[in-house]
Every structure is written in structure tokens, then in C-alpha cells.
Design a protein around this motif. Structure first.
Motif, PDB file in Angstrom:
ATOM      1  N   UNK A   1       0.818  -1.211   0.000  1.00 33.37           N
ATOM      2  CA  UNK A   1       0.000   0.000   0.000  1.00 33.37           C
ATOM      3  C   UNK A   1       0.852   1.261   0.000  1.00 33.37           C
ATOM      4  N   UNK A   2       1.981   1.247   0.703  1.00 30.46           N
ATOM      5  CA  UNK A   2       2.827   2.437   0.742  1.00 30.46           C
ATOM      6  C   UNK A   2       3.392   2.790  -0.627  1.00 30.46           C
ATOM      7  N   UNK A   3       3.527   1.805  -1.494  1.00 33.48           N
ATOM      8  CA  UNK A   3       4.088   2.037  -2.821  1.00 33.48           C
ATOM      9  C   UNK A   3       3.009   2.122  -3.903  1.00 33.48           C
ATOM     10  N   UNK A   4       1.761   2.356  -3.493  1.00 37.64           N
ATOM     11  CA  UNK A   4       0.646   2.417  -4.426  1.00 37.64           C
ATOM     12  C   UNK A   4       0.713   3.687  -5.273  1.00 37.64           C
ATOM     13  N   UNK A   5       0.337   3.572  -6.549  1.00 36.01           N
ATOM     14  CA  UNK A   5       0.349   4.732  -7.438  1.00 36.01           C
ATOM     15  C   UNK A   5      -0.871   5.605  -7.165  1.00 36.01           C
ATOM     16  N   UNK A   6      -0.731   6.905  -7.440  1.00 34.87           N
ATOM     17  CA  UNK A   6      -1.848   7.835  -7.281  1.00 34.87           C
ATOM     18  C   UNK A   6      -3.001   7.390  -8.177  1.00 34.87           C
ATOM     19  N   UNK A   7      -4.218   7.540  -7.684  1.00 35.97           N
ATOM     20  CA  UNK A   7      -5.396   7.081  -8.405  1.00 35.97           C
ATOM     21  C   UNK A   7      -5.941   5.793  -7.839  1.00 35.97           C
ATOM     22  N   UNK A   8      -5.065   5.048  -7.124  1.00 38.05           N
ATOM     23  CA  UNK A   8      -5.494   3.808  -6.477  1.00 38.05           C
ATOM     24  C   UNK A   8      -5.704   4.001  -4.979  1.00 38.05           C
ATOM     25  N   UNK A   9      -5.675   5.244  -4.529  1.00 35.54           N
ATOM     26  CA  UNK A   9      -5.996   5.567  -3.138  1.00 35.54           C
ATOM     27  C   UNK A   9      -6.574   6.975  -3.100  1.00 35.54           C
ATOM     28  N   UNK A  10      -7.188   7.320  -1.985  1.00 34.73           N
ATOM     29  CA  UNK A  10      -7.752   8.659  -1.815  1.00 34.73           C
ATOM     30  C   UNK A  10      -7.308   9.221  -0.474  1.00 34.73           C
ATOM     31  N   UNK A  11      -6.736  10.421  -0.492  1.00 37.78           N
ATOM     32  CA  UNK A  11      -6.327  11.086   0.738  1.00 37.78           C
ATOM     33  C   UNK A  11      -7.529  11.737   1.406  1.00 37.78           C
ATOM     34  N   UNK A  12      -7.599  11.595   2.718  1.00 35.79           N
ATOM     35  CA  UNK A  12      -8.660  12.205   3.521  1.00 35.79           C
ATOM     36  C   UNK A  12      -7.991  13.035   4.613  1.00 35.79           C
ATOM     37  N   UNK A  13      -8.330  14.303   4.697  1.00 35.23           N
ATOM     38  CA  UNK A  13      -7.719  15.182   5.694  1.00 35.23           C
ATOM     39  C   UNK A  13      -8.177  14.782   7.096  1.00 35.23           C
ATOM     40  N   UNK A  14      -7.274  14.906   8.059  1.00 36.62           N
ATOM     41  CA  UNK A  14      -7.690  14.720   9.450  1.00 36.62           C
ATOM     42  C   UNK A  14      -8.393  15.997   9.900  1.00 36.62           C
ATOM     43  N   UNK A  15      -9.396  15.848  10.746  1.00 36.63           N
ATOM     44  CA  UNK A  15     -10.195  17.002  11.179  1.00 36.63           C
ATOM     45  C   UNK A  15     -10.216  17.172  12.689  1.00 36.63           C
ATOM     46  N   UNK A  16      -9.646  16.201  13.406  1.00 40.66           N
ATOM     47  CA  UNK A  16      -9.764  16.221  14.855  1.00 40.66           C
ATOM     48  C   UNK A  16     -11.013  15.511  15.336  1.00 40.66           C
ATOM     49  N   UNK A  17     -11.857  15.097  14.394  1.00 39.79           N
ATOM     50  CA  UNK A  17     -13.094  14.382  14.722  1.00 39.79           C
ATOM     51  C   UNK A  17     -13.231  13.190  13.786  1.00 39.79           C
ATOM     52  N   UNK A  18     -14.196  12.337  14.063  1.00 37.58           N
ATOM     53  CA  UNK A  18     -14.500  11.251  13.143  1.00 37.58           C
ATOM     54  C   UNK A  18     -15.014  11.838  11.834  1.00 37.58           C
ATOM     55  N   UNK A  19     -14.770  11.150  10.731  1.00 37.41           N
ATOM     56  CA  UNK A  19     -15.067  11.694   9.409  1.00 37.41           C
ATOM     57  C   UNK A  19     -15.934  10.734   8.612  1.00 37.41           C
TER      58      UNK A  19
END
Length: 384
Positions: free
Chosen positions: A253-271
Motif C-alpha cells: 500500500x505504501x508504494x501504491x500509485x496515485x489514483x489507487x488511493x484517496x487522501x482524507x484530511x484529518x479534522x480532529x473528529x471522526x469523518x
């Protein structure tokens, strides 16, 4: 020390120093193993060689030694094929140039994508020392007085390759180098950040089918935040076919290419968020109806923190959500009407229009309007 931290940190006594294991409660046991070289070990004219055993298993991984030749002096950081034990452990250093060991800063990564050098004469620093100040052989070498910098390393444990770092300093007159600390990632193949000594806390995740687009945007992801987010940069979401869930290891997973994962910002709360319609699974395939999926969330650590994986989510197979019996839609507006359980949803509605829903008896059961900022509406009249 509090009891809950005592349970997570184990101390071992070793010949060359103390060995500490820092771990997070993750789907994959991600552990950064740190060994403090205590006392710090200097390689110099009187102590000209040092056999370095990264994981303290009795097998030498690197041979660090000082060479003198007339007006010149050099320090080499060689893999185990050339150690005094003669054991070849496939140990190599990240190279800045042919035969030169790269100088890494805090947070630089050591991973399979880096260029590694297993040459017998891997030079850390070499200089002409009969002049003041000494003159470096080459610009690729470590500068005089470099303090608490890192050598990126990889080495074998059994048949598996591990990545790590060695912290050291160079004397201002090039008379010695001092080895202070070593660390490696116990998960085979996982990337390592120079100077990282702890792993991030893992989040938890659940998913459900919340739309009718027949792609990743049907998936609603709920992330219960990690207990401590202070050393987390963001979360990263991966969609994995259930049949391949055992392939979703940390290094993969650490070596996954962009497009095969989605970044989600941390907010300090559940998302809670919907995934992007363009997101692919970890194999680069479109996310479709009829295939069971699970989601894994990676806590991406900062420059001094390793990454951590959540346990896989519940299994979800996307399907077209049927329209509730007795509910129909006239083609007087764009949009879709469907139900989930006892709730009716209207989605992708035109802005600034009026809505009227009439039951099978001809009685109007809902009347409302859609404001410019709304696109989805519940039967109750609350926008969503």
C-alpha cells in the motif's frame, strides 16, 4: 511510566546497547525497532573498524572502517559481503552517486525506490588531511561537522528485505565518525523514514452503499479517528477486493500509485465522506457493482513517525438501490429517486426548483423546494 505505555514498549538488553520496540495496534503488526548504540561508538585512528549489526541477531550487516593513505583519509560504510565475518546479508546503503553514501536528513525515506549501493568501497567521506582545512575528495561526500544525519540502509533478515537508518556524525576535522543509533522497520519491504522511532496510531473504518452511480462514489466511508492524531499528516483510503485482502500489506500500500488511493484530511473528529467516482481499487481496476470490497485506512505519519494500517472494514458489495414500491418520478426535472430502507432520497436535483410527491391515492404527501445550495433532499424535507 504509565501502565498502558509499558504494555506497548519492551526493552531488551544487548551487547551494543538497548533495543526498543514501538508498536501500534494495527491490522498488520507495524513495528519500528530502535537500538541505541550506548555508548556512542567512534571510528577513528585508534579504533579503525566497527562491525554493525542492525537488528542485533549476531549477524553483521555493515562494516564501517577508516582508511589512511599518506596525505589522505577516508571512511567506508560497506555491506556485509566485505565485513570481517565474511557473511553476505545483501546489506546496502542509499547512494548519492556511484560509490558514495547519501547523507539523509530527518524524515527522508528509505525504500525500494531509492538507489542502493553494495560496493565494497562505499565512501561516506574522504579528504586530503595534510592541509587546513581538509579538502574533500568529491562534492558527493558528507561535509565536515555533519551532526546527527542518517545513512539509509536495507538488509536481509532470512529471505526478506528490511529498510532502516543509521544515525551518525562526522568530526569537523574528518578525524572520526561517531555512530549513535540504528533502527529498522520490522515489516518486510515497508518504507522507513530517517529518524522515525514510533508508528502512528491506527484508525478504524466502516463502509456502506449510499448512492446509485455504479462506481466508487457509491461508497460512503466512516473513519473513526486514531486515538492520537498529533503525529499523523492525513489518512489514506484503499479499496481492496475481498478475495485479495491478504495482499494489502503495508509495503504494497505504501508504494501504491496515485489514483489507487484517496487522501482524507484529518479534522480532529471522526469523518464520514463519499469516495471519488474516479478512484480505482488497489490493482487499478474500476470499482463496480457485484464485487465484494473492503476498505483499509492508512494513518500517514509525519517525518518522525512510521505509518499504520487500520483493520479492514466490513465487506460491501455495491448494487443498485431499488426505488420504494409506490414511489415514481415524472420527467419534469432532472435527478434520481431511490430508497434505502424506509427513507426516500432525491439526488442530483436541479437548483431552485419545486418538488411535489403524490402518493398512489392521489394525495400530495410531500411539497418543498430546492435551494441553490442543495442538490440532495430527504423525503422528510431535510437537505442532505
Amino acid at each position: 511510566m504509565k501502565k498502558n505505555y509499558e504494555d506497548k514498549i519492551k526493552l531488551f538488553t544487548a551487547v551494543a546497547g538497548s533495543l526498543s520496540i514501538f508498536s501500534a495496534n494495527t491490522a498488520e503488526a507495524q513495528t519500528i525497532v530502535v537500538r541505541d548504540i550506548n555508548p556512542d561508538t567512534a571510528v577513528n585512528a585508534t579504533h579503525s573498524n566497527y562491525d554493525l549489526d542492525i537488528n542485533n541477531d549476531g549477524v553483521v550487516d555493515f562494516y564501517v572502517y577508516k582508511w589512511n593513505g599518506g596525505n589522505y583519509s577516508a571512511f567506508y560504510f560497506s555491506g556485509t559481503a566485505y565485513s570481517s565475518t565474511g557473511t553476505n546479508n545483501n546489506a546496502q546503503t542509499i547512494a548519492s552517486h556511484t560509490n558514495f553514501v547519501a547523507e539523509l536528513n530527518l524524515g527522508d525515506t528509505t525504500a525500494s525506490a531509492s538507489v542502493y549501493n553494495g560496493n565494497r568501497y562505499s565512501i561516506l567521506v574522504g579528504a586530503k588531511v595534510n592541509v587546513s582545512p581538509p579538502v574533500l575528495w568529491d562534492a558527493f561526500q558528507w561535509p565536515a561537522g555533519a551532526t546527527d544525519k542518517y545513512v539509509g540502509v536495507r538488509f536481509g533478515i532470512g529471505s526478506e528485505m528490511h529498510y532502516g537508518w543509521v544515525q551518525l556524525s562526522v568530526a569537523s576535522d574528518y578525524s572520526s565518525i561517531t555512530i549513535k543509533k540504528v533502527a529498522y522497520e520490522s515489516s518486510p519491504g515497508a518504507l522507513m523514514k530517517a529518524g522515525a522511532t514510533v508508528s502512528a496510531n491506527a484508525a478504524t473504518v466502516t463502509i456502506d452503499d449510499h448512492a446509485n452511480n455504479a462506481d466508487a462514489s457509491d461508497i460512503r466511508v466512516t473513519i473513526t479517528k486514531a486515538a492520537d492524531e498529533s503525529n499523523i499528516l492525513n489518512y489514506r483510503v484503499y479499496v481492496v477486493p475481498v478475495a485479495k485482502i491478504t495482499h494489502a500489506t503495508l509495503d504494497t500500500l505504501q508504494n501504491m500509485v496515485a489514483g489507487n488511493y484517496q487522501n482524507i484530511a484529518k479534522t480532529g473528529s471522526n469523518t464520514t465522506t463519499m469516495l471519488s467516482s474516479t478512484l480505482k481499487d488497489i490493482y487499478g481496476n474500476a470499482i463496480v457493482e457485484g464485487t465484494p470490497y473492503k476498505v483499509i485506512v492508512e494513518s500517514v505519519g509525519n517525518s518522525t513517525t512510521g505509518d499504520a494500517l487500520s483493520a479492514p472494514s466490513n465487506s460491501l458489495t455495491l448494487s443498485t438501490i431499488p426505488v420504494t414500491t409506490g414511489v415514481s418520478s415524472q420527467n419534469t426535472m432532472s435527478g434520481k429517486i431511490y430508497s434505502s430502507g424506509s427513507t426516500v432520497y432525491l439526488t442530483d436535483i436541479e437548483k431552485n426548483c419545486k418538488i411535489s410527491i403524490v402518493g398512489s391515492t392521489g394525495v400530495e404527501i410531500y411539497k418543498g423546494s430546492v435551494n441553490a445550495g442543495d442538490s440532495n433532499i430527504l423525503l422528510s424535507g431535510e437537505t442532505s
